[in-house]
Write an enzyme that holds these catalytic residues in place. Sequence first.
Site, mmCIF file in Angstrom:
data_model
loop_
_atom_site.group_PDB
_atom_site.id
_atom_site.type_symbol
_atom_site.label_atom_id
_atom_site.label_comp_id
_atom_site.label_asym_id
_atom_site.label_seq_id
_atom_site.Cartn_x
_atom_site.Cartn_y
_atom_site.Cartn_z
ATOM 1 N N THR A 28 31.582 -4.567 -27.235
ATOM 2 C CA THR A 28 32.875 -5.194 -27.535
ATOM 3 C C THR A 28 32.732 -6.315 -28.566
ATOM 4 O OG1 THR A 28 32.712 -6.759 -25.713
ATOM 5 C CG2 THR A 28 33.803 -4.674 -25.246
ATOM 6 N N ASP B 123 42.601 -8.847 -29.199
ATOM 7 C CA ASP B 123 43.514 -9.712 -28.448
ATOM 8 C C ASP B 123 43.805 -10.966 -29.252
ATOM 9 O OD1 ASP B 123 44.131 -8.261 -26.168
ATOM 10 O OD2 ASP B 123 42.174 -8.709 -25.298
ATOM 11 N N GLN C 88 42.828 2.636 -22.448
ATOM 12 C CA GLN C 88 42.748 1.545 -21.484
ATOM 13 C C GLN C 88 42.525 2.212 -20.130
ATOM 14 O OE1 GLN C 88 41.895 -1.223 -20.507
ATOM 15 N NE2 GLN C 88 43.352 -2.424 -21.711
ATOM 16 N N ALA D 216 46.096 -2.445 -35.755
ATOM 17 C CA ALA D 216 44.891 -1.627 -35.847
ATOM 18 C C ALA D 216 45.015 -0.546 -36.931
ATOM 19 C CB ALA D 216 44.598 -0.989 -34.495
ATOM 20 N N SER E 248 30.423 8.128 -22.550
ATOM 21 C CA SER E 248 29.923 6.911 -23.203
ATOM 22 C C SER E 248 30.073 5.725 -22.262
ATOM 23 C CB SER E 248 30.705 6.677 -24.497
ATOM 24 O OG SER E 248 32.091 6.734 -24.243
ATOM 25 N N ALA F 283 37.014 -12.118 -30.993
ATOM 26 C CA ALA F 283 37.513 -12.771 -32.209
ATOM 27 C C ALA F 283 36.777 -14.102 -32.375
ATOM 28 C CB ALA F 283 39.008 -13.005 -32.082
ATOM 29 N N TYR G 249 46.987 3.719 -24.838
ATOM 30 C CA TYR G 249 47.483 3.045 -23.636
ATOM 31 C C TYR G 249 48.417 3.968 -22.843
ATOM 32 C CZ TYR G 249 45.570 -0.919 -26.095
ATOM 33 O OH TYR G 249 44.699 -1.746 -26.744
ATOM 34 N N HIS H 156 50.918 -0.519 -23.959
ATOM 35 C CA HIS H 156 50.334 -1.813 -24.301
ATOM 36 C C HIS H 156 51.292 -2.914 -23.823
ATOM 37 C CE1 HIS H 156 49.220 -5.208 -26.981
ATOM 38 N NE2 HIS H 156 48.016 -4.757 -26.720
ATOM 39 N N GLU I 209 30.402 1.269 -22.081
ATOM 40 C CA GLU I 209 30.739 0.066 -22.845
ATOM 41 C C GLU I 209 29.999 -1.161 -22.307
ATOM 42 O OE1 GLU I 209 34.856 -0.362 -24.015
ATOM 43 O OE2 GLU I 209 34.817 -2.444 -23.332
ATOM 44 N N PHE J 156 42.455 -9.120 -14.239
ATOM 45 C CA PHE J 156 42.272 -8.434 -15.515
ATOM 46 C C PHE J 156 43.360 -7.370 -15.724
ATOM 47 C CE2 PHE J 156 39.857 -5.670 -18.484
ATOM 48 C CZ PHE J 156 39.700 -6.622 -19.478
ATOM 49 N N HIS K 141 34.747 7.388 -20.715
ATOM 50 C CA HIS K 141 34.143 6.177 -21.293
ATOM 51 C C HIS K 141 34.115 5.124 -20.184
ATOM 52 C CE1 HIS K 141 33.257 3.156 -24.410
ATOM 53 N NE2 HIS K 141 34.155 2.379 -23.830
#
Length: 278
Positions: free
Chosen positions: A42, A102, A169, A116, A8, A45, A138, A142, A10, A209, A259
Site C-alpha cells: 500500500t 484517501d 474493497q 484515479a 494475491s 499520501a 466498490y 465508495h 496485500e 475500519f 486478493h
Amino acid sequence: MDADKTFSCEFFPPKTETGMEKLLGVRNELDTVMQPAFYSVTFGAGGSNRDKTLDTVDRLREDNAAVAPHISCIGSTRDQIRQLLDHYLERGVSRLVTLRGDMPEDGTGANEFKHANDLVEFIRTETGDRFHIEVAAYPEYHPESATPASDFEYFKRKIEAGANSAITQYFYNIDAYLNFIDKCHQANMDIPVVPGVMPITNYSGLVRFSDNCGADIPRWIRKQLEAYENDTDSLFAFGLDVVASLCTRLLEQGAPGLHFYTLNQSRATAEIWRRLNL
Ligand code: FAD
C-alpha cells in the site's frame, strides 16, 4: 489450482526495521503455503510514507518477490509520479495498483490529479503497456459517491482510461459482488474483478475500519463478533468459518481470483487458503 485465477496478498509498509524483518518472514510463510501471483504494497499520501512504500517494494524485489506497488495520486505531482514509475521500471516491477488515495486529514487534497482515472491515463501516456494496471472497485459503493450509477460510471472511466483489471474493497455480502459483476457484463466490461478478502481476526478494529471505508458487516456477523470480543480463539475460529465460506462461494460463482488483505499477518490468510483446498 485453477491456473486462470489470480491469488494475491496485500502488505502495508512497516515502520521499523524489526517490522520489515517480520514482514519478510510473513512473505516466506505465505509463499510456502500458497505462492501468490504477487504481493501488493500500500501507498500512504505524503513524503515519508511514500518512501516506506518504496523501501518495502525494494526489499521484496531483492527477495525476488513479484510485487505490485500501490500508487495514489492525491497530493502527488506529475513529476513525482514520473519518478516513481521510473523507479519501479528499473526494479522490474510490471504491475501497479492505481488509486486516487484517501484524502489526507490535514485537508491538503487534490493537486494535479483529481481522480484515479486521471492517474491511469497519465501512466498509460507515460509508459504505454509496460505496466498491468489494477484499479479499485466498490461493490458496496465508495463512501463519497453521489449515487450508485455515478460510482459505476466513474469505475467505467478507469477501465476506459486503460486499466486491465480491478480489485474490490472487501465485503461480506456476496450478492453485492455478484450484482457488481452483472453490471460489468451489462456494460460489456469483461475485465477481471478480483474480490478483496479481509480475514476476520479482531472485532473493534474491523468495525471501525469498515465504518470508514463503507464496507457493510452483516448483523449476524457483527453480533457474533461482539459476543466473542474477549474470546480471541472463538472469534478467530468464527471469522475463519465466515471468510473461508465466502471465498469458496465466490470461486464457485466464477470469481477470477482472490486478493487477501493480510494486515502483514500470515496466519488467517494461510488458514483460509488451506480450507479452500486449491
Ligand atoms: P476514484 O476511483 O477516483 O473514486 C473516488 C471517488 O470519486 C468515488 O466516490 C467516485 O465515485 C468519485 N469519482 C471517481 N472518478 C470521478 C470523476 N472523474 N469525476 C467525479 N467523481 C469521480 N488508499 C490509500 O491511500 N493507499 C492505498 O494503498 C490504497 N489501496 C487500496 C487498494 C484497494 C484494492 C482499494 C479498494 C482501496 C485502496 N485504498 C488505498 C483506498 C482508496 O484510496 C480510497 O477508497 C479512495 O478514497 C478512493 O480511491 P479510488 O482509486 O477508488 O478513487
